[in-house]
Design a protein around this motif. Structure first.
Motif, mmCIF file in Angstrom:
data_model
loop_
_atom_site.group_PDB
_atom_site.id
_atom_site.type_symbol
_atom_site.label_atom_id
_atom_site.label_comp_id
_atom_site.label_asym_id
_atom_site.label_seq_id
_atom_site.Cartn_x
_atom_site.Cartn_y
_atom_site.Cartn_z
ATOM 1 N N PHE A 169 -39.961 3.581 5.428
ATOM 2 C CA PHE A 169 -38.638 3.396 5.092
ATOM 3 C C PHE A 169 -37.939 2.282 6.105
ATOM 4 C CE2 PHE A 169 -39.801 7.726 4.642
ATOM 5 C CZ PHE A 169 -39.506 8.019 2.845
ATOM 6 N N LEU A 170 -37.026 1.937 5.500
ATOM 7 C CA LEU A 170 -36.128 0.707 6.206
ATOM 8 C C LEU A 170 -35.643 1.032 7.532
ATOM 9 C CD1 LEU A 170 -34.082 -0.841 3.304
ATOM 10 C CD2 LEU A 170 -36.011 -1.664 4.354
ATOM 11 N N VAL A 171 -35.230 2.352 7.824
ATOM 12 C CA VAL A 171 -34.388 2.534 9.130
ATOM 13 C C VAL A 171 -34.797 4.008 9.640
ATOM 14 C CG1 VAL A 171 -32.007 3.073 10.246
ATOM 15 C CG2 VAL A 171 -32.478 1.423 8.600
ATOM 16 N N GLY A 172 -35.210 4.013 10.870
ATOM 17 C CA GLY A 172 -35.688 5.568 11.301
ATOM 18 C C GLY A 172 -36.846 6.392 10.755
ATOM 19 N N ASN A 173 -37.687 5.493 9.988
ATOM 20 C CA ASN A 173 -38.815 6.041 9.491
ATOM 21 C C ASN A 173 -38.392 7.266 8.702
ATOM 22 O OD1 ASN A 173 -41.620 6.215 8.656
ATOM 23 N ND2 ASN A 173 -42.125 7.215 10.088
ATOM 24 N N ARG A 174 -37.273 7.457 7.979
ATOM 25 C CA ARG A 174 -37.027 8.350 7.242
ATOM 26 C C ARG A 174 -36.157 7.783 5.953
ATOM 27 N NH1 ARG A 174 -32.699 12.663 10.330
ATOM 28 N NH2 ARG A 174 -31.041 11.068 10.689
ATOM 29 N N LEU A 175 -36.171 8.469 4.785
ATOM 30 C CA LEU A 175 -35.158 8.166 3.940
ATOM 31 C C LEU A 175 -33.865 7.830 4.129
ATOM 32 C CD1 LEU A 175 -35.216 7.643 0.551
ATOM 33 C CD2 LEU A 175 -34.708 10.167 0.617
ATOM 34 N N SER A 176 -33.145 6.677 3.788
ATOM 35 C CA SER A 176 -31.723 6.525 3.960
ATOM 36 C C SER A 176 -31.289 6.057 2.694
ATOM 37 C CB SER A 176 -31.502 5.748 5.103
ATOM 38 O OG SER A 176 -31.868 4.407 4.925
ATOM 39 N N TRP A 177 -29.857 5.805 2.707
ATOM 40 C CA TRP A 177 -29.287 5.101 1.688
ATOM 41 C C TRP A 177 -29.683 3.976 1.412
ATOM 42 C CZ3 TRP A 177 -23.223 3.485 3.291
ATOM 43 C CH2 TRP A 177 -22.921 2.685 2.031
ATOM 44 N N ALA A 178 -29.974 3.293 2.543
ATOM 45 C CA ALA A 178 -30.463 1.675 2.433
ATOM 46 C C ALA A 178 -31.808 1.667 1.500
ATOM 47 C CB ALA A 178 -30.809 0.835 3.708
ATOM 48 N N ASP A 179 -32.658 2.601 1.598
ATOM 49 C CA ASP A 179 -33.857 2.608 0.776
ATOM 50 C C ASP A 179 -33.442 2.816 -0.526
ATOM 51 O OD1 ASP A 179 -35.813 2.722 3.286
ATOM 52 O OD2 ASP A 179 -35.002 4.521 3.565
ATOM 53 N N VAL A 180 -32.196 3.665 -0.812
ATOM 54 C CA VAL A 180 -32.402 4.104 -2.178
ATOM 55 C C VAL A 180 -31.634 3.001 -2.976
ATOM 56 C CG1 VAL A 180 -30.859 5.582 -3.740
ATOM 57 C CG2 VAL A 180 -31.813 6.538 -1.626
#
Length: 223
Positions: free
Chosen positions: A147-158
């Motif tokens: 994932f893009l940030v913090g190695n967990r799903l975030s708004w940015a990934d979506v």
């Protein structure tokens, strides 16, 4: 009224689509109220429901929220898709703003005059492959995480997955030079909540067609 968020917009993508994406990724079911005529929009405005006299509007947690960015921030924060601290939130904000710039071009493309479509399509491809996608390719390669940030799903990934799929509809080979984004697209598309949203029959809207363009033009008095 049920406890589900209620989305008021035209029956199409536009500025509501990233909101649909984010709610779907969070696993949140929602209802939709479609504005189909200029008169319906005027009624909402006269009723005082639209703070700045425009849609989209999302009714959630007792609020009637307008302004796409504010709605997305609220949903991301509410459903733990906005990072764990201020630094992660800043990164997510930066990435989302970049993606939004690209998506603005994609969103406006169907409204291009016929004589400008080829030029505008070329501009979308150039900006995607030269300015925006290289950024995310580099980020994913450097940190080696899913994932893009913090190695967990975030708004940015979506939002990035939404943008990738939207650009691919117009430029099918756009990811040919981006192996990290190809892998990202595959992983994100298989996140269970997102996979469900990508299936036929979901609330995801189809690409804008001439009928949608005409509807938008009539409701918003565009010419």
């Amino acid at each position: 009224m049920s406890g589900k968020p209620r989305l008021t917009y035209i029956n199409g993508r536009g500025r509501m689509e990233p909101i649909r994406w984010l709610l779907a990724a969070a696993g949140v079911e929602f209802e939709e109220n479609f504005v189909e005529t200029k008169e319906q929009l005027e009624k909402l405005i006269k009723g005082g429901d639209l703070l700045f006299q425009q849609v989209p509007m999302v009714e959630i947690d007792g609020m009637k929220m307008v302004q796409t960015r504010a709605i997305l921030c609220y949903i991301a924060g509410k459903y733990n898709l906005y990072g764990k601290d201020l630094k992660e939130r800043a990164l997510i904000d930066m990435y989302v703003e970049g993606i939004t710039d690209l998506m603005q071009m994609v969103m406006m493309f169907p409204f291009s005059p016929a004589e400008a479509k080829a030029k505008n399509l070329a501009s979308i491809e150039e900006k995607a492959t030269k300015r925006y996608f290289p950024v995310f390719e580099k980020i994913l390669k450097q940190h080696g995480q899913d994932f893009l940030v913090g190695n967990r799903l975030s708004w940015a990934d979506v939002q990035l997955l939404e943008a990738i799929l939207a650009v691919e509809e117009k430029v099918p080979a756009v990811l040919s030079g981006f192996p990290q984004l190809q892998a990202f697209k595959t992983k994100m598309s298989n996140v269970p909540t997102i996979k469900k949203f990508l299936q036929p029959g979901s609330a995801r809207k189809p690409p804008p067609d001439e009928k949608y363009v005409a509807l938008v033009m009539s409701i918003f008095n565009l010419s």
